[in-house]
Design a protein around this motif. Sequence first.
Motif, short mmCIF file in Angstrom:
data_model
loop_
_atom_site.label_atom_id
_atom_site.label_comp_id
_atom_site.label_asym_id
_atom_site.label_seq_id
_atom_site.Cartn_x
_atom_site.Cartn_y
_atom_site.Cartn_z
N ILE A 236 29.75 17.41 45.64
CA ILE A 236 30.48 15.93 45.84
C ILE A 236 29.70 15.06 45.40
CG2 ILE A 236 31.89 16.65 47.77
CD1 ILE A 236 29.85 15.51 49.61
N LEU A 237 28.29 15.41 45.00
CA LEU A 237 27.19 14.59 44.64
C LEU A 237 26.99 14.71 43.02
CD1 LEU A 237 25.72 12.23 46.28
CD2 LEU A 237 24.06 13.98 46.58
N ASP A 238 27.16 13.67 42.36
CA ASP A 238 26.65 13.89 40.80
C ASP A 238 25.50 13.32 40.45
OD1 ASP A 238 27.00 14.16 38.10
OD2 ASP A 238 28.13 12.39 37.67
N LEU A 239 24.57 14.18 40.42
CA LEU A 239 23.16 13.98 40.15
C LEU A 239 22.67 13.64 38.59
CD1 LEU A 239 21.36 15.88 43.07
CD2 LEU A 239 21.84 13.34 43.08
N SER A 240 23.93 13.96 38.04
CA SER A 240 23.29 13.90 36.66
C SER A 240 22.72 12.70 36.03
CB SER A 240 24.61 14.52 35.44
OG SER A 240 25.70 13.62 35.89
N TYR B 46 20.83 11.06 37.36
CA TYR B 46 19.26 10.91 37.91
C TYR B 46 18.56 11.79 37.13
CZ TYR B 46 21.39 7.93 41.45
OH TYR B 46 21.95 6.89 42.07
N ILE B 47 18.81 12.61 36.23
CA ILE B 47 18.11 13.59 35.41
C ILE B 47 16.96 12.80 34.83
CG2 ILE B 47 18.28 15.27 33.29
CD1 ILE B 47 19.36 16.48 35.96
N ASP B 48 15.79 13.47 34.55
CA ASP B 48 14.70 12.73 34.05
C ASP B 48 14.17 11.53 34.76
OD1 ASP B 48 13.96 14.63 32.28
OD2 ASP B 48 15.60 14.12 31.00
N LYS B 49 14.72 11.05 35.83
CA LYS B 49 14.45 9.87 36.77
C LYS B 49 13.78 10.19 37.86
CE LYS B 49 17.77 6.56 34.90
NZ LYS B 49 18.44 7.30 33.85
N THR B 50 12.88 9.42 38.42
CA THR B 50 11.98 9.67 39.66
C THR B 50 12.91 9.55 40.76
OG1 THR B 50 10.07 8.98 38.50
CG2 THR B 50 10.11 9.40 40.86
N ILE B 51 13.18 10.43 41.71
CA ILE B 51 13.84 10.43 42.91
C ILE B 51 12.92 10.73 44.14
CG2 ILE B 51 16.05 11.08 41.92
CD1 ILE B 51 15.85 13.94 43.08
N ARG B 52 13.32 10.39 45.29
CA ARG B 52 12.88 10.47 46.41
C ARG B 52 13.69 11.40 47.35
NH1 ARG B 52 8.37 7.04 49.28
NH2 ARG B 52 8.05 8.09 51.21
N VAL B 53 12.84 12.48 47.83
CA VAL B 53 14.06 13.32 48.64
C VAL B 53 13.48 13.59 50.06
CG1 VAL B 53 14.90 15.73 48.77
CG2 VAL B 53 14.32 14.71 46.61
N LYS C 106 14.88 17.25 37.26
CA LYS C 106 14.81 18.02 36.10
C LYS C 106 16.12 18.87 36.07
CE LYS C 106 11.31 16.64 33.55
NZ LYS C 106 11.37 16.18 32.58
N GLY C 107 16.54 19.20 37.06
CA GLY C 107 17.90 20.13 37.36
C GLY C 107 18.41 20.22 38.80
N PHE C 108 19.47 20.74 38.89
CA PHE C 108 20.20 20.80 40.12
C PHE C 108 21.43 21.67 39.92
CE2 PHE C 108 22.33 17.27 38.26
CZ PHE C 108 23.59 17.29 38.50
#
Length: 115
Positions: free
Chosen positions: A24-28, A30-37, A50-52
Amino acid sequence: MASVGSGGGAGKMADKEKKKKESILDLSKYIDKTIRVKFQGGREASGVLKGFDPLLNLVLDGTIEYMRDPDDQYKLTEDTRQLGLVVCRGTSVVLICPQDGMEAIPNPFIQQQDG
């Protein structure tokens, strides 16, 4: 012969159920961007996505873990640890947000007192 036909029908239903398992989440974006988890148990890390996959398993590069206070496991300290390339298991992910898009806002549910 009838039982073979009904078995095939059950297989088609199973195929439809598998197709429903889309994230339900489209993380595409955010590819090649900095995220916080944030993870279950209080750990936090940031890195370049880099991938999901649909289960929210994440591959992060240049990952930095934010160390926790030994006295309070849910409180972060200023200390960090370089982890490099990591695979994050999707079942332990609690929150994903862009690193550069976070800002503190006042709580909209608290009544603001006029001074």
